[in-house]
Enzyme design. Structure first.
Site, PDB file in Angstrom:
ATOM      1  N   GLU A 165       0.846  -1.195   0.000  1.00 18.79           N
ATOM      2  CA  GLU A 165       0.000   0.000   0.000  1.00 18.79           C
ATOM      3  C   GLU A 165       0.880   1.244   0.000  1.00 18.79           C
ATOM      4  O   GLU A 165       1.914   1.286   0.667  1.00 18.79           O
ATOM      5  CB  GLU A 165      -0.882   0.025   1.260  1.00 18.79           C
ATOM      6  CG  GLU A 165      -1.788   1.260   1.298  1.00 18.79           C
ATOM      7  CD  GLU A 165      -2.503   1.443   2.632  1.00 18.79           C
ATOM      8  OE1 GLU A 165      -3.546   0.814   2.825  1.00 18.79           O
ATOM      9  OE2 GLU A 165      -2.007   2.225   3.472  1.00 18.79           O
ATOM     10  N   GLN A 197       3.994   6.532  16.490  1.00 16.77           N
ATOM     11  CA  GLN A 197       3.252   5.936  15.367  1.00 16.77           C
ATOM     12  C   GLN A 197       2.406   4.757  15.850  1.00 16.77           C
ATOM     13  O   GLN A 197       1.228   4.636  15.511  1.00 16.77           O
ATOM     14  CB  GLN A 197       4.257   5.472  14.287  1.00 16.77           C
ATOM     15  CG  GLN A 197       3.629   4.690  13.150  1.00 16.77           C
ATOM     16  CD  GLN A 197       4.262   3.302  12.978  1.00 16.77           C
ATOM     17  OE1 GLN A 197       4.965   2.808  13.861  1.00 16.77           O
ATOM     18  NE2 GLN A 197       4.004   2.704  11.835  1.00 16.77           N
ATOM     19  N   ALA A 221     -19.847   0.358   3.377  1.00 22.59           N
ATOM     20  CA  ALA A 221     -19.111  -0.131   2.204  1.00 22.59           C
ATOM     21  C   ALA A 221     -19.969  -1.097   1.384  1.00 22.59           C
ATOM     22  O   ALA A 221     -19.884  -1.134   0.157  1.00 22.59           O
ATOM     23  CB  ALA A 221     -17.828  -0.808   2.661  1.00 22.59           C
ATOM     24  N   GLN A 232      -7.240  -4.988   7.981  1.00 19.88           N
ATOM     25  CA  GLN A 232      -6.626  -3.965   8.821  1.00 19.88           C
ATOM     26  C   GLN A 232      -5.326  -4.556   9.360  1.00 19.88           C
ATOM     27  O   GLN A 232      -5.177  -5.786   9.455  1.00 19.88           O
ATOM     28  CB  GLN A 232      -7.600  -3.642   9.974  1.00 19.88           C
ATOM     29  CG  GLN A 232      -7.159  -2.561  10.896  1.00 19.88           C
ATOM     30  CD  GLN A 232      -6.917  -1.255  10.149  1.00 19.88           C
ATOM     31  OE1 GLN A 232      -5.853  -1.082   9.570  1.00 19.88           O
ATOM     32  NE2 GLN A 232      -7.892  -0.360  10.153  1.00 19.88           N
ATOM     33  N   TYR A 253     -11.491  -6.935   9.243  1.00 16.93           N
ATOM     34  CA  TYR A 253     -10.938  -6.520  10.538  1.00 16.93           C
ATOM     35  C   TYR A 253     -10.728  -7.736  11.441  1.00 16.93           C
ATOM     36  O   TYR A 253     -11.664  -8.176  12.134  1.00 16.93           O
ATOM     37  CB  TYR A 253     -11.887  -5.506  11.207  1.00 16.93           C
ATOM     38  CG  TYR A 253     -12.038  -4.257  10.361  1.00 16.93           C
ATOM     39  CD1 TYR A 253     -11.181  -3.187  10.531  1.00 16.93           C
ATOM     40  CD2 TYR A 253     -12.999  -4.190   9.343  1.00 16.93           C
ATOM     41  CE1 TYR A 253     -11.278  -2.067   9.717  1.00 16.93           C
ATOM     42  CE2 TYR A 253     -13.104  -3.075   8.529  1.00 16.93           C
ATOM     43  CZ  TYR A 253     -12.237  -2.017   8.726  1.00 16.93           C
ATOM     44  OH  TYR A 253     -12.321  -0.909   7.906  1.00 16.93           O
ATOM     45  N   THR A 272      -4.037   4.709  -1.291  1.00 17.04           N
ATOM     46  CA  THR A 272      -5.073   5.159  -0.356  1.00 17.04           C
ATOM     47  C   THR A 272      -5.774   6.417  -0.864  1.00 17.04           C
ATOM     48  O   THR A 272      -5.291   7.093  -1.770  1.00 17.04           O
ATOM     49  CB  THR A 272      -4.494   5.455   1.044  1.00 17.04           C
ATOM     50  OG1 THR A 272      -3.599   6.553   0.932  1.00 17.04           O
ATOM     51  CG2 THR A 272      -3.772   4.263   1.624  1.00 17.04           C
ATOM     52  N   LYS A 321     -20.299  -8.243   3.039  1.00 15.87           N
ATOM     53  CA  LYS A 321     -19.518  -7.627   1.947  1.00 15.87           C
ATOM     54  C   LYS A 321     -19.229  -8.664   0.859  1.00 15.87           C
ATOM     55  O   LYS A 321     -19.247  -8.349  -0.318  1.00 15.87           O
ATOM     56  CB  LYS A 321     -18.227  -7.015   2.494  1.00 15.87           C
ATOM     57  CG  LYS A 321     -18.484  -5.826   3.419  1.00 15.87           C
ATOM     58  CD  LYS A 321     -17.228  -4.984   3.589  1.00 15.87           C
ATOM     59  CE  LYS A 321     -16.923  -4.717   5.024  1.00 15.87           C
ATOM     60  NZ  LYS A 321     -15.817  -3.773   5.246  1.00 15.87           N
ATOM     61  N   HIS A 349     -13.682  -4.033  13.765  1.00  9.73           N
ATOM     62  CA  HIS A 349     -13.574  -2.587  13.516  1.00  9.73           C
ATOM     63  C   HIS A 349     -13.617  -1.864  14.862  1.00  9.73           C
ATOM     64  O   HIS A 349     -14.276  -2.340  15.803  1.00  9.73           O
ATOM     65  CB  HIS A 349     -14.737  -2.146  12.609  1.00  9.73           C
ATOM     66  CG  HIS A 349     -14.681  -0.712  12.204  1.00  9.73           C
ATOM     67  ND1 HIS A 349     -15.371   0.266  12.892  1.00  9.73           N
ATOM     68  CD2 HIS A 349     -14.019  -0.080  11.215  1.00  9.73           C
ATOM     69  CE1 HIS A 349     -15.131   1.450  12.317  1.00  9.73           C
ATOM     70  NE2 HIS A 349     -14.311   1.255  11.288  1.00  9.73           N
TER      71      HIS A 349
HETATM   72  P1  FAD Z   1     -17.966  -0.781   6.639  1.00  9.58           P
HETATM   73  O1  FAD Z   1     -17.667  -2.185   6.269  1.00  9.58           O
HETATM   74  O2  FAD Z   1     -19.116  -0.128   5.994  1.00  9.58           O
HETATM   75  O3  FAD Z   1     -18.122  -0.734   8.227  1.00  9.58           O
HETATM   76  C1  FAD Z   1     -18.255   0.506   8.909  1.00  9.58           C
HETATM   77  C2  FAD Z   1     -18.796   0.263  10.310  1.00  9.58           C
HETATM   78  O4  FAD Z   1     -20.139  -0.191  10.237  1.00  9.58           O
HETATM   79  C3  FAD Z   1     -18.039  -0.809  11.088  1.00  9.58           C
HETATM   80  O5  FAD Z   1     -18.054  -0.477  12.441  1.00  9.58           O
HETATM   81  C4  FAD Z   1     -18.866  -2.049  10.844  1.00  9.58           C
HETATM   82  O6  FAD Z   1     -18.693  -3.002  11.865  1.00  9.58           O
HETATM   83  C5  FAD Z   1     -20.282  -1.467  10.804  1.00  9.58           C
HETATM   84  N1  FAD Z   1     -21.190  -2.220   9.940  1.00  9.58           N
HETATM   85  C6  FAD Z   1     -20.899  -2.861   8.785  1.00  9.58           C
HETATM   86  N2  FAD Z   1     -22.006  -3.420   8.273  1.00  9.58           N
HETATM   87  C7  FAD Z   1     -23.022  -3.119   9.131  1.00  9.58           C
HETATM   88  C8  FAD Z   1     -24.391  -3.411   9.167  1.00  9.58           C
HETATM   89  N3  FAD Z   1     -24.993  -4.163   8.241  1.00  9.58           N
HETATM   90  N4  FAD Z   1     -25.139  -2.930  10.184  1.00  9.58           N
HETATM   91  C9  FAD Z   1     -24.567  -2.164  11.155  1.00  9.58           C
HETATM   92  N5  FAD Z   1     -23.251  -1.867  11.176  1.00  9.58           N
HETATM   93  C10 FAD Z   1     -22.498  -2.325  10.180  1.00  9.58           C
HETATM   94  N6  FAD Z   1      -9.913   4.918   5.085  1.00  9.58           N
HETATM   95  C11 FAD Z   1      -9.756   5.985   4.263  1.00  9.58           C
HETATM   96  O7  FAD Z   1     -10.338   7.051   4.524  1.00  9.58           O
HETATM   97  N7  FAD Z   1      -8.984   5.899   3.125  1.00  9.58           N
HETATM   98  C12 FAD Z   1      -8.320   4.758   2.791  1.00  9.58           C
HETATM   99  O8  FAD Z   1      -7.637   4.717   1.769  1.00  9.58           O
HETATM  100  C13 FAD Z   1      -8.469   3.626   3.632  1.00  9.58           C
HETATM  101  N8  FAD Z   1      -7.878   2.451   3.323  1.00  9.58           N
HETATM  102  C14 FAD Z   1      -8.100   1.349   4.106  1.00  9.58           C
HETATM  103  C15 FAD Z   1      -7.551   0.121   3.737  1.00  9.58           C
HETATM  104  C16 FAD Z   1      -7.786  -1.029   4.494  1.00  9.58           C
HETATM  105  C17 FAD Z   1      -7.197  -2.350   4.065  1.00  9.58           C
HETATM  106  C18 FAD Z   1      -8.583  -0.947   5.670  1.00  9.58           C
HETATM  107  C19 FAD Z   1      -8.818  -2.163   6.503  1.00  9.58           C
HETATM  108  C20 FAD Z   1      -9.128   0.277   6.055  1.00  9.58           C
HETATM  109  C21 FAD Z   1      -8.906   1.430   5.280  1.00  9.58           C
HETATM  110  N9  FAD Z   1      -9.467   2.662   5.612  1.00  9.58           N
HETATM  111  C22 FAD Z   1      -9.284   3.750   4.789  1.00  9.58           C
HETATM  112  C23 FAD Z   1     -10.222   2.828   6.878  1.00  9.58           C
HETATM  113  C24 FAD Z   1     -11.733   2.623   6.692  1.00  9.58           C
HETATM  114  O9  FAD Z   1     -12.282   3.596   5.827  1.00  9.58           O
HETATM  115  C25 FAD Z   1     -12.356   2.749   8.089  1.00  9.58           C
HETATM  116  O10 FAD Z   1     -11.960   1.673   8.882  1.00  9.58           O
HETATM  117  C26 FAD Z   1     -13.857   2.928   8.125  1.00  9.58           C
HETATM  118  O11 FAD Z   1     -14.229   3.309   9.446  1.00  9.58           O
HETATM  119  C27 FAD Z   1     -14.651   1.671   7.812  1.00  9.58           C
HETATM  120  O12 FAD Z   1     -14.595   1.371   6.486  1.00  9.58           O
HETATM  121  P2  FAD Z   1     -15.232  -0.028   5.946  1.00  9.58           P
HETATM  122  O13 FAD Z   1     -15.142   0.024   4.488  1.00  9.58           O
HETATM  123  O14 FAD Z   1     -14.645  -1.164   6.651  1.00  9.58           O
HETATM  124  O15 FAD Z   1     -16.759   0.188   6.417  1.00  9.58           O
END
Ligand code: FAD
Length: 288
Positions: free
Chosen positions: A18, A210, A124, A174, A143, A49, A163, A147
């Site tokens: 990354e 960090q 997402a 993560q 995660y 990112t 997903k 998360h």
């Molecule tokens: P989701 O999967 O939508 O989850 C978000 C929250 O909602 C979580 O707490 C989850 O448990 C909860 N949730 C999921 N589904 C449901 C449901 N059906 N009902 C209720 N709750 C639910 N962030 C950036 O801004 N830019 C980046 O480039 C970036 N790169 C990343 C790369 C990786 C590999 C990872 C692991 C994370 C990255 N992130 C980045 C961080 C990420 O955007 C955050 O962790 C964000 O808070 C969650 O994103 P997600 O896509 O996992 O969300």
């Protein structure tokens, strides 16, 4: 077939890195240099990112992913967050990716700035089917230790499976420092019917500040081995950095031994990290 998906079927464990796009003092030329350095590790893909950690540097994600593909012949993955997007801005972004030849997207919710409200997308899993409909290969976040806002491990696995059901082709995790946490998570995911590849995200610790930021941002646990290294090298930042890279390399080799689906290194635009990781895997026969 998408070259990234093909790598999951190959004989050696897929290895990817990354990087982040220009931000602050980092110019496009500096990002190009970082990409060249990282590409020297011969990764199967480089992901870029998008405004990670609220940095706001999302405008060049697609440009850097395209640069990686066009100039360095490495498949690029563009991260894309949806929580501030509207249907129209998403359409425009997908068009931009198509025009740039970037066909693989890491579909993320992202984090809202304080006081802001989600627009047309809340999770997402809302973004994934739209990208799939337009023909993109889609990765999603996983995660291993849950998360940061998800307190129930069963919910975490349910969200993961949703997903996959929404159309994700593979996961990238993560960061985690404890491989056993990943192995437990993999077992639970498999038991819940998750069948797509789960690529392990590994980040070396480089300093006390960090690592503190990372664990509070991600909720990843800190093994006592790392706490001891932090104490041992407290007054020697370079020795601590090297210890962090060594720890990450050992983590990667153990994960490869346990036949994980892929290894993704959070190299933070520092090519020596990507090169050390690739070399450690090569030395143990996990990379050609
Ligand atoms: P989701 O999967 O939508 O989850 C978000 C929250 O909602 C979580 O707490 C989850 O448990 C909860 N949730 C999921 N589904 C449901 C449901 N059906 N009902 C209720 N709750 C639910 N962030 C950036 O801004 N830019 C980046 O480039 C970036 N790169 C990343 C790369 C990786 C590999 C990872 C692991 C994370 C990255 N992130 C980045 C961080 C990420 O955007 C955050 O962790 C964000 O808070 C969650 O994103 P997600 O896509 O996992 O969300």
């Amino acid at each position: 077939m998408n070259p990234i998906l093909r790598a999951f079927e190959g004989p050696s464990v897929p290895f990817s890195v990354e990087m982040f796009p220009p931000k602050g003092q980092l110019t496009l030329d500096a990002a190009r240099l970082a990409a060249q350095g990282v590409a020297a590790a011969r990764p199967d893909f480089i992901s870029v990112t998008c405004s990670a950690g609220g940095s706001g540097n999302s405008s060049q994600t697609v440009d850097i992913a395209a640069l990686v593909q066009d100039e360095l012949s490495v498949p690029g993955v563009a991260h894309l967050t949806c929580v501030s997007a509207t249907c129209q801005s998403l359409d425009e972004e997908m068009e931009r990716m198509r025009a740039a030849g970037v066909n693989t997207v890491l579909a993320l919710r992202g984090d809202l700035a304080p006081g802001c409200q989600p627009q047309d997308f809340h999770l997402a899993k809302d973004l994934i089917p739209i990208l799939k409909e337009r023909g993109f290969t889609v990765a999603a976040a996983a995660y291993p230790e849950g998360h940061i806002s998800c307190l129930d491990p069963r919910e975490n696995i349910r969200h993961l499976k949703e997903k996959q059901d929404a159309g994700a082709d593979f996961f990238i995790t993560q960061l985690f420092f404890d491989n056993n946490a990943f192995f437990r998570f993999r077992e639970q995911a498999q038991a819940a019917g998750v069948t797509i590849p789960i690529v392990c995200g590994v980040m070396p610790f480089l300093g006390k500040g960090q690592i503190q930021r990372m664990i509070f941002m991600c909720g990843s646990s800190l093994p006592s081995a790392i706490i001891k290294l932090l104490a041992k090298y407290e007054d020697n930042p370079e020795a601590l950095r090297q210890a962090g890279i060594r720890y990450a390399c050992e983590q990667l080799v153990e994960l490869a031994r346990q036949q994980v689906d892929g290894l993704h290194v959070y190299a933070m635009n520092q090519p020596d990290i990507a090169l050390a990781a690739a070399e450690a895997l090569r030395a143990e026969g996990f990379r050609p």
